[in-house]
Scaffold this active site. Structure first.
Site, PDB file in Angstrom:
ATOM      1  N   ALA A 106      -2.820  -5.181  -4.666  1.00 26.80           N
ATOM      2  CA  ALA A 106      -2.661  -4.550  -5.976  1.00 26.80           C
ATOM      3  C   ALA A 106      -2.070  -3.158  -5.799  1.00 26.80           C
ATOM      4  CB  ALA A 106      -3.984  -4.481  -6.720  1.00 26.80           C
ATOM      5  N   PHE A 107      -1.637  -2.568  -6.896  1.00 28.39           N
ATOM      6  CA  PHE A 107      -0.833  -1.357  -6.801  1.00 28.39           C
ATOM      7  C   PHE A 107      -1.591  -0.129  -6.285  1.00 28.39           C
ATOM      8  CE2 PHE A 107      -2.098   1.176 -10.411  1.00 28.39           C
ATOM      9  CZ  PHE A 107      -1.416   2.372 -10.267  1.00 28.39           C
ATOM     10  N   LYS A 108      -2.929  -0.132  -6.352  1.00 29.28           N
ATOM     11  CA  LYS A 108      -3.691   1.012  -5.836  1.00 29.28           C
ATOM     12  C   LYS A 108      -3.382   1.245  -4.346  1.00 29.28           C
ATOM     13  CE  LYS A 108      -6.432   1.596  -9.612  1.00 29.28           C
ATOM     14  NZ  LYS A 108      -5.789   0.621 -10.496  1.00 29.28           N
ATOM     15  N   ASP A 109      -2.986   0.170  -3.649  1.00 30.40           N
ATOM     16  CA  ASP A 109      -2.634   0.304  -2.233  1.00 30.40           C
ATOM     17  C   ASP A 109      -1.467   1.267  -2.009  1.00 30.40           C
ATOM     18  OD1 ASP A 109      -4.539  -1.587  -1.400  1.00 30.40           O
ATOM     19  OD2 ASP A 109      -3.140  -3.248  -1.679  1.00 30.40           O
ATOM     20  N   LEU A 134      -3.351   4.578  -2.031  1.00 33.39           N
ATOM     21  CA  LEU A 134      -4.528   4.681  -1.158  1.00 33.39           C
ATOM     22  C   LEU A 134      -4.212   4.400   0.304  1.00 33.39           C
ATOM     23  CD1 LEU A 134      -7.274   3.298  -3.538  1.00 33.39           C
ATOM     24  CD2 LEU A 134      -7.174   5.588  -2.532  1.00 33.39           C
TER      25      LEU A 134
END
Ligand SMILES: *Cc1c(COP(=O)(O)O)cnc(C)c1O
Length: 495
Positions: free
Chosen positions: A110-113, A116
């Site tokens: 998912a885009f949080k990667d 993060l």
């Protein structure tokens, strides 16, 4: 040119980029904003010949001006490597006339990667630069996804430890399995016998506990957070909009300088704010299309000028957008208020006191770059099915909200500008909702059976992130009462 950071509620004291990353939030409760948005100033012909990592350096070095070239390049190399399952890092897929920017090829699909995976390196580098000798301990409460993405980013990063608290009976079985199988010598996952709010309150208490801070400091530790308002998360998100533009040019889809639109499925307003910053750096973006699910606070804000969180919280099939307070919106408010910290502080105080605030007519006039709309649950499911049946391309529920709002935008405006849709999660992350949207006949299948079926109909390999948890051993099984949270932290740290 040096870029410093000031608080949206502050009195004007500026800090360096590395200090802003270390602090996260300003002492006055405001968010850090750059004193100036730097100009990108690189011709698209040149951008088109650069790798993702090279573009990341060009964009980030303009914001994080107290990082040396070596420091920043080292952060980028460690972040955007084989943790991503494609060399391109963020591929662009064309379907039904729109361009899907796939931000889900990292460790947790998912885009949080995107942010993060680099934040831990920015944080440890910032600590070094500011002579912080303590080891950084990230404390997080999670309702499922962010905790896992943060752990994946911090796992085995020297000089850090991460402790994630989750509600033992409040996350999905797949989410729990993803967390309790987390590898890394510095990762700790603790279930609590309470809900997400209890976990979050417990974490906040520890952050504010001066005695605990002193005990930890004596043992060589200090707390930090991986919160989405940290500029160390915002700046890396600007990169992929520049990369998307360069890719469209390279593929012959647009001419040099041609304007594009961007559609973003929005929750906390971080991702779309990054697109706004990219536009302000000079990237030819025309409209920023802000897509909400049934928690449509932002749609109401853009259409009335009034932000009002006093409403029912709706659980949807796009849970990462189930948000009633979009924290990053404060940065836009500050800007359209003419960088007036007093005015911003007043509005944010109203928000915490009454749950609402209203912007002035002059402020509203500056929102012309934005278009807001929302998608219902039914519309979201319908577009997943339609896109699959028309093109074979399968999108997740969050991306579907954006695709649906983009359709509404086109119908309302007849604007046919080429449009990039931020695709924020792999369909494999929300397999059940996606497959249910395509055909109810799949409802009876077991989780992993359904995953294999999705792989078959979409003709896409099951991502490693999913494949791994089929067989991965459980490495974390600690469960504590809410009141025991500080004790377990000290125990895990031997403090
Ligand atoms: C976090 C998230 C969003 C919302 O992004 P914001 O930056 O909070 O607006 C959308 N989709 C997915 C899958 C997410 O994880």
């Amino acid at each position: 040119m040096e870029i410093l950071y000031k608080s949206t509620r502050g009195t004007g004291e500026c800090v360096t980029a590395s200090q802003a990353i270390l602090k996260g939030l300003s002492d006055d409760g405001g968010l850090f904003v750059p004193t100036q948005i730097p100009v990108l100033g690189i011709p698209v012909e040149k951008l088109a010949s650069m790798t993702y990592q090279e573009i990341a350096y060009e964009v980030m070095s303009r914001f994080l001006t107290d990082f040396t070239e070596d420091e920043l390049k080292a952060c980028i190399e460690r972040a955007y490597d084989s943790k991503f399952d494609t060399k391109e890092i963020v591929p662009v897929k064309k379907a039904d006339g729109a361009y899907y920017l796939e931000l889900f090829h990292g460790a947790t699909i998912a885009f949080k990667d995107m942010a993060l995976s680099i934040l831990p390196h920015l944080l440890t580098t910032s600590a070094k630069k500011n002579n912080v000798k303590n080891e950084i301990v990230i404390l997080t409460a999670t309702s499922g996804d962010t905790g896992k993405a943060a752990m994946a980013g911090f796992a085995d990063v020297p000089g850090t430890k991460i402790i994630v608290f989750y509600p033992k009976n409040g996350v999905s079985p797949v989410q729990e399995k993803q967390m309790v199988t987390q590898k890394g010598n510095n990762t700790y996952v603790v279930g609590i016998t309470g809900n997400f709010d209890d976990a979050q309150t417990g974490v906040k208490k520890m952050f504010n506990d001066k005695n605990m801070a002193e005990e930890l400091s004596n043992a060589g530790y200090q707390f930090s957070s991986a919160n989405s308002i940290n500029i160390g998360r915002l700046v890396p998100q600007i990169v992929y909009y520049v990369y998307a533009y360069a890719t469209l040019y390279k593929n012959g889809e647009i001419k040099a300088g041609e304007k594009i639109n961007v559609t973003v499925p929005t929750g906390n307003f971080g991702n779309i704010l990054a697109a706004f910053y990219a536009k302000n750096m000079g990237l030819p973006i025309e409209k920023l299309i802000c897509a909400s699910n049934e928690n449509k606070v932002l749609y109401d804000f853009f259409s009335t000028g009034s932000y009002d969180r006093n409403r029912d919280f709706i659980l949807t099939t796009s849970p990462s957008m189930d948000i009633l307070i979009s924290s990053n919106l404060e940065r836009l408010i500050y800007r359209i208020a003419g960088e007036d910290a007093d005015k911003t502080r007043e509005m944010m105080n109203e928000l915490s006191k009454d749950g609402k605030y209203e912007i002035t007519a002059e402020m509203r006039a500056q929102l012309k770059d934005f278009y807001g709309n929302y998608a219902t649950e039914e519309e979201t499911a319908k577009i997943i099915k339609k896109l699959y049946e028309d093109t074979g391309y399968v999108i997740d529920t969050h991306t579907a909200v954006a695709a649906c709002v983009y359709e509404k935008y086109k119908t309302a405006t007849k604007d046919d500008t080429k449009t990039v849709i931020a695709s924020t999660a792999s369909p494999f992350k929300f397999t059940r909702s996606v497959m249910d949207a395509i055909d109810h006949k799949y409802d009876a299948m077991e989780d992993f059976e359904l995953i294999d079926k999705l792989s078959e109909i979409a003709n896409v390999k099951v991502p490693n992130a999913i494949e791994e948890i089929r067989t991965a051993p459980v490495l974390h099984d600690t469960v504590v009462e809410v009141a025991e949270m500080p004790a377990i932290v000290k125990k895990l740290l031997n403090a």
